[in-house]
Write a protein that holds these residues in place. Structure first.
Motif, PDB file in Angstrom:
ATOM      1  N   TYR A  92       0.864  -1.099  -0.080  1.00 13.77           N
ATOM      2  CA  TYR A  92       0.144   0.159   0.118  1.00 13.77           C
ATOM      3  C   TYR A  92       0.881   1.203  -0.043  1.00 13.77           C
ATOM      4  O   TYR A  92       0.628   2.361  -0.833  1.00 13.77           O
ATOM      5  N   MET A  96       1.183   4.009  -3.129  1.00 16.66           N
ATOM      6  CA  MET A  96       0.935   5.513  -2.675  1.00 16.66           C
ATOM      7  C   MET A  96       2.142   6.249  -3.057  1.00 16.66           C
ATOM      8  O   MET A  96       2.016   7.471  -3.558  1.00 16.66           O
ATOM      9  N   SER A 100       2.248   9.194  -5.728  1.00 17.96           N
ATOM     10  CA  SER A 100       2.749  10.488  -5.504  1.00 17.96           C
ATOM     11  C   SER A 100       3.695  11.126  -6.475  1.00 17.96           C
ATOM     12  O   SER A 100       3.303  12.147  -6.773  1.00 17.96           O
ATOM     13  N   CYS A 168      -1.741   2.195 -10.910  1.00 16.09           N
ATOM     14  CA  CYS A 168      -1.813   2.688  -9.519  1.00 16.09           C
ATOM     15  C   CYS A 168      -3.284   2.748  -8.678  1.00 16.09           C
ATOM     16  O   CYS A 168      -3.521   2.083  -7.650  1.00 16.09           O
ATOM     17  N   LEU A 172      -4.645   0.133  -5.951  1.00 15.46           N
ATOM     18  CA  LEU A 172      -5.363   0.702  -4.748  1.00 15.46           C
ATOM     19  C   LEU A 172      -6.577   0.069  -4.400  1.00 15.46           C
ATOM     20  O   LEU A 172      -7.068  -0.491  -3.309  1.00 15.46           O
ATOM     21  N   ARG A 218      -0.163  13.482  -1.486  1.00 11.48           N
ATOM     22  CA  ARG A 218      -0.428  12.103  -1.736  1.00 11.48           C
ATOM     23  C   ARG A 218       0.208  11.321  -0.627  1.00 11.48           C
ATOM     24  O   ARG A 218      -0.583  10.365  -0.355  1.00 11.48           O
ATOM     25  N   PRO A 222      -1.099   7.648   3.171  1.00 10.15           N
ATOM     26  CA  PRO A 222      -0.370   6.501   3.765  1.00 10.15           C
ATOM     27  C   PRO A 222       0.021   6.732   5.022  1.00 10.15           C
ATOM     28  O   PRO A 222       0.365   5.855   5.939  1.00 10.15           O
TER      29      PRO A 222
END
Length: 233
Positions: A92, A96, A100, A168, A172, A218, A222
């Protein structure tokens, strides 16, 4: 009654659309509860109990669980049964982090290409996100969040970046469609950060500054999730 007549009757009873099968009903219930956090990671899915709740046998429930297992939302262990899949924190975070960088690059490349209507459309989505905070639904909020980001990245002229961004998002979705179920505290700051990114675009800020703002935005989610997930000492 023949299979064709049964399908015709189902269409008539549902007003012109085919009624969902028992397996589809079970899938939708389980999928929605996993995504919205009702069934948290590690939650055991008891087929008999789910079947009783839906007034059906365990057969369609088992079919639904197999479908969820194929999508990575459920795991099955011998002598234990089906459980909601744990979120792979490393995958994860890596996804992320990648998003980003590529999204920041895409929006910076598009910085001088946005029309007034592009920005207005993104702002309208963000305004809808802000209004939704009053009756917070993490699944709906996540869908609006993706729409906001795609509104900005779709303007990027680099098609390869667009393909990576799309990959991506799909990754997710497999990991968990709504991270905001686990870190709802990120919802308000996220909307505010969207406003900040739009303000930079409107004022014609340096593309590098826009890129860094998108990247920081972004990575904040996370980071918040991983911090929350740490066990208390």
């Amino acid at each position: 009654m023949s299979g064709r007549r049964q399908r015709t009757a189902a269409v008539a009873e549902s007003g012109g659309t085919i009624a969902p099968s028992k397996s589809q009903r079970a899938y939708r219930l389980l999928h929605d509860r996993i995504v919205d956090g009702t069934y948290s990671p590690g939650f055991r899915l008891v087929l008999d109990a789910i079947g009783r709740e839906l007034d059906m046998s365990v057969v369609p429930v088992r079919e639904a669980i197999r479908r969820l297992e194929a999508e990575g939302l459920v795991t099955f262990e011998r002598n234990i049964g089906a459980r909601v899949a744990e979120i792979d924190e490393l995958e994860y975070h890596d996804t992320m982090e990648t998003l980003s960088y590529v999204e920041g690059a895409a929006i910076s490349l598009a910085a001088g290409l946005y029309s007034a209507s592009d920005v207005a459309a993104a702002r309208a989505i963000n305004d809808e996100m802000r209004q939704s905070l009053a009756d917070f639904d993490p699944v709906r909020f996540t869908a609006l969040n993706e729409a906001f980001h795609r509104q900005l990245t779709d303007v990027c002229p680099n098609g390869v970046l667009g393909d990576v961004i799309d990959t991506c998002w799909k990754r997710l979705a497999r990991l968990r469609q709504s991270t905001f179920s686990f870190v709802p505290s990120r919802a308000v700051p996220s909307v505010d950060e969207h406003d900040g990114i739009l303000a930079l675009i409107e004022e014609g800020a340096d593309p590098r500054r826009i890129e860094l703002a998108v990247r920081a935005h972004r990575l904040a989610t996370p980071d918040a999730y991983l911090h929350r997930a740490q066990p208390k000492p």
